[in-house]
Design a protein around this motif. Structure first.
Motif, mmCIF file in Angstrom:
data_model
loop_
_atom_site.group_PDB
_atom_site.id
_atom_site.type_symbol
_atom_site.label_atom_id
_atom_site.label_comp_id
_atom_site.label_asym_id
_atom_site.label_seq_id
_atom_site.Cartn_x
_atom_site.Cartn_y
_atom_site.Cartn_z
ATOM 1 N N THR A 21 4.371 38.394 -29.321
ATOM 2 C CA THR A 21 4.836 38.818 -30.650
ATOM 3 C C THR A 21 3.807 38.445 -31.723
ATOM 4 O O THR A 21 3.559 39.204 -32.653
ATOM 5 N N GLY A 42 5.568 45.936 -33.925
ATOM 6 C CA GLY A 42 5.314 44.897 -32.925
ATOM 7 C C GLY A 42 6.130 43.635 -33.178
ATOM 8 O O GLY A 42 7.136 43.386 -32.517
ATOM 9 N N LEU A 43 5.709 42.842 -34.151
ATOM 10 C CA LEU A 43 6.413 41.582 -34.435
ATOM 11 C C LEU A 43 7.807 41.881 -34.981
ATOM 12 O O LEU A 43 7.970 42.733 -35.851
ATOM 13 N N GLY A 44 8.790 41.133 -34.488
ATOM 14 C CA GLY A 44 10.159 41.367 -34.948
ATOM 15 C C GLY A 44 10.541 40.410 -36.051
ATOM 16 O O GLY A 44 11.103 39.347 -35.774
ATOM 17 N N LYS A 104 13.213 28.360 -32.019
ATOM 18 C CA LYS A 104 12.235 28.423 -30.924
ATOM 19 C C LYS A 104 11.873 27.012 -30.464
ATOM 20 O O LYS A 104 11.834 26.719 -29.267
ATOM 21 N N TRP A 125 13.823 37.936 -24.540
ATOM 22 C CA TRP A 125 12.861 37.568 -25.579
ATOM 23 C C TRP A 125 11.631 36.890 -24.956
ATOM 24 O O TRP A 125 11.755 36.168 -23.967
ATOM 25 N N VAL A 126 10.494 37.126 -25.567
ATOM 26 C CA VAL A 126 9.203 36.754 -24.976
ATOM 27 C C VAL A 126 9.021 35.267 -24.643
ATOM 28 O O VAL A 126 8.238 34.938 -23.757
ATOM 29 N N ASN A 180 17.396 40.775 -28.208
ATOM 30 C CA ASN A 180 15.970 41.065 -28.347
ATOM 31 C C ASN A 180 15.444 41.108 -26.921
ATOM 32 O O ASN A 180 15.526 40.098 -26.238
ATOM 33 N N TYR A 211 20.715 36.808 -33.894
ATOM 34 C CA TYR A 211 20.954 38.108 -34.554
ATOM 35 C C TYR A 211 22.451 38.369 -34.781
ATOM 36 O O TYR A 211 22.834 39.490 -35.125
ATOM 37 N N LYS A 239 16.575 35.428 -39.262
ATOM 38 C CA LYS A 239 16.882 36.854 -39.151
ATOM 39 C C LYS A 239 17.872 37.295 -40.221
ATOM 40 O O LYS A 239 17.552 38.148 -41.037
ATOM 41 N N TYR A 330 15.898 46.100 -33.017
ATOM 42 C CA TYR A 330 15.062 46.436 -31.862
ATOM 43 C C TYR A 330 15.641 47.591 -31.060
ATOM 44 O O TYR A 330 16.866 47.748 -30.982
ATOM 45 N N ARG A 381 9.238 47.625 -26.310
ATOM 46 C CA ARG A 381 10.136 47.291 -27.424
ATOM 47 C C ARG A 381 9.580 47.810 -28.726
ATOM 48 O O ARG A 381 8.401 47.622 -29.034
HETATM 49 N N1 GLU Z 1 11.220 36.682 -32.535
HETATM 50 C C1 GLU Z 1 10.318 37.625 -33.102
HETATM 51 C C2 GLU Z 1 9.997 38.708 -32.083
HETATM 52 O O1 GLU Z 1 10.544 38.730 -31.026
HETATM 53 C C3 GLU Z 1 9.017 37.045 -33.612
HETATM 54 C C4 GLU Z 1 8.891 35.607 -33.824
HETATM 55 C C5 GLU Z 1 8.599 34.831 -32.599
HETATM 56 O O2 GLU Z 1 8.444 35.387 -31.514
HETATM 57 O O3 GLU Z 1 8.564 33.622 -32.755
HETATM 58 O O4 GLU Z 1 9.184 39.532 -32.335
#
Ligand code: GLU
Ligand code: PMP
Length: 431
Positions: A21, A42-44, A104, A125-126, A180, A211, A239, A330, A381
């Motif tokens: 991200t 790209g970045l959420g 995070k 999520w990443v 996400n 979210y 968010k 998303y 995504r």
């Molecule tokens: N959560 C957001 C995303 O999935 C960005 C911030 C992050 O990954 O820390 O894009």
């Protein structure tokens, strides 16, 4: 020296790269600085500004300079507790709340403190899995499918618990909804069934509901309602309050998980000490809420709802597969209809696809592989956040709450998103 240091990097980290991200944001910025047009999906991050009363509170507290208790400002934990009672119907004592520099970081501390397997439905999520890799934690990945709306079904969870888990070990199940990268959620009966299975197998649930307040109809329900004794509820102001860069996250623990909360507080006290004091003071006003914040949330939701729906219809009409979103910002999109022409151009993985799309059109989306999907699956995504949220909010506020936003609203106020989608469509149609 460089080689010497290279060999001394912790092997758990050696094969990892900067989080996808953040990397896509860096890449988009580089391209923009080089004079290119980039459609930044790209970045959420929330397109909306931090609500005015919260910004004013931050100004008022800018002079606060003392360290705070590692668990967080008492007043803030009280406000979070009240917010959860009103919004989610959940009763959490302020002593059971932990404030951290973004959820995070709290998720990372949790993984560090909890000994056991991490169960992660994919796509996810990443950062969940890389955090586990850094720590050297065992991961049980459960791939979901388009037909299941990318959700972990209760039947699948039952199967994992019966057949795949080592019952000598504890397990931590990560749920994330609205999700996400998929923007979808669980129904109440699904949550009830998942809660029942978790209870039967003694799972700890990390419910990432960051979210939750961005459910497009404001109808989010926390699984902590059905599994209060085993759910850790993760959220924050990134968010729903548009404050990702402020770095403030919240964890709410059930009383039985006190030892886990204490262990995390120990690690926090030896690492970041406490979250920035002015930010915590300002967050009190966010969680205390009020009319202005409710109006803000209402308008954020209705903008995201019509925009998400409109993109869903456009992409579906062009044979890109996806589900209509129910929350967040998303869409998880599937290009498998175009697999053949893509392969003819040498594009056989989601990463190839996103690289080529960015190169050839300036449309920045993230490959499914970054969300735990098999590399050859042609998914990605799309974060529909590339518009001026401040202007869009002001325009939405002019429309009476009981009236729908006008048909041309997105073209007028979310124009970069609509144009970016047109570029994406033109690209697939030209394949
Ligand atoms: N959560 C957001 C995303 O999935 C960005 C911030 C992050 O990954 O820390 O894009
Ligand atoms: N969970 C999910 C699903 C996310 O998308 C993000 C990205 N912001 C986070 C957790 C972390 O959020 P933060 O650290 O800003 O609280």
């Amino acid at each position: 020296m460089r080689k010497f240091i290279q060999e001394r990097i912790n092997p758990n980290i050696k094969h990892l790269q900067k989080s996808a991200t953040l990397a896509i944001n860096d890449r988009s910025r580089e391209l923009i600085n080089a004079g290119k047009t980039v459609w930044k999906f790209g970045l959420g991050q929330s397109p909306f500004p931090v609500p005015t009363p919260v910004v004013e509170a931050l100004k008022l507290h800018a002079h606060e300079k003392d360290y705070l208790p590692v668990e967080g400002l008492r007043e803030l934990r009280e406000a979070v507790s009240e917010f959860c009672r009103v919004k989610e119907g959940i009763h959490a004592h302020p002593d059971n709340i932990l404030i951290g520099p973004g959820s995070k970081e709290l998720l990372f501390l949790l993984q560090l403190a909890f000994q056991g397997t991490l169960i992660v439905p994919s796509p996810c999520w990443v950062s969940y899995m890389p955090q586990a890799h850094i720590i050297g934690k065992k991961i049980q990945i459960s791939h979901t499918h388009f037909e299941e709306k990318w959700r972990l079904s209760p039947a699948r969870l039952q199967q994992i618990c019966e057949q795949e888990l080592n019952h000598d070990n504890a397990s931590l199940l990560v749920l994330n909804y609205p999700g996400n990268p998929d923007g979808d959620t669980y129904s109440v009966p699904e949550l009830q069934q998942i809660a029942e299975i978790a209870r039967q197998y003694n799972l700890v649930i990390l419910s990432d509901e960051i979210y939750g307040q961005l459910h497009h109809k404001g109808e989010h329900v926390s699984i902590a309602r059905f599994y209060p004794e085993g759910t850790i509820l993760s959220s924050g102001i990134s968010k729903w309050c548009g404050a990702g860069g402020w770095r403030l996250g919240t964890f709410i623990f059930p009383p039985d998980l006190k030892p886990l909360r204490q262990a995390m507080a120990v690690i926090a006290s030896e690492t970041y000490t406490s979250v920035s004091t002015p930010i915590q003071c300002a967050a009190v006003s966010a969680f205390r809420g009020g009319m202005e914040i409710e109006r803000y949330l209402f308008n954020c939701r209705r903008i995201l709802a019509i925009l998400g729906r409109e993109i869903y219809h456009t992409l579906t009409a062009n044979q890109i597969k996806l589900h209509p979103p129910t929350g967040a910002f998303y869409l998880f999109i599937d290009f498998s209809h175009y697999a053949e022409p893509l392969a003819e151009q040498g594009i056989t993985t989601s990463t190839d696809l996103c690289d080529r799309l960015l190169q050839e059109t300036g449309v920045a989306i993230l490959p499914g592989a970054a969300f735990g999907r098999p590399p050859e699956e042609l998914t990605a995504r799309l974060a529909y956040v590339n518009f001026d949220g401040n202007e869009a909010l002001l325009a939405a506020e002019q429309v009476a709450p009981y009236d729908p936003l006008p048909g041309d609203f997105t073209r007028q106020w979310c124009a970069p998103v609509i144009t970016g989608i047109e570029h994406l469509i033109a690209w697939v149609n030209a394949l």
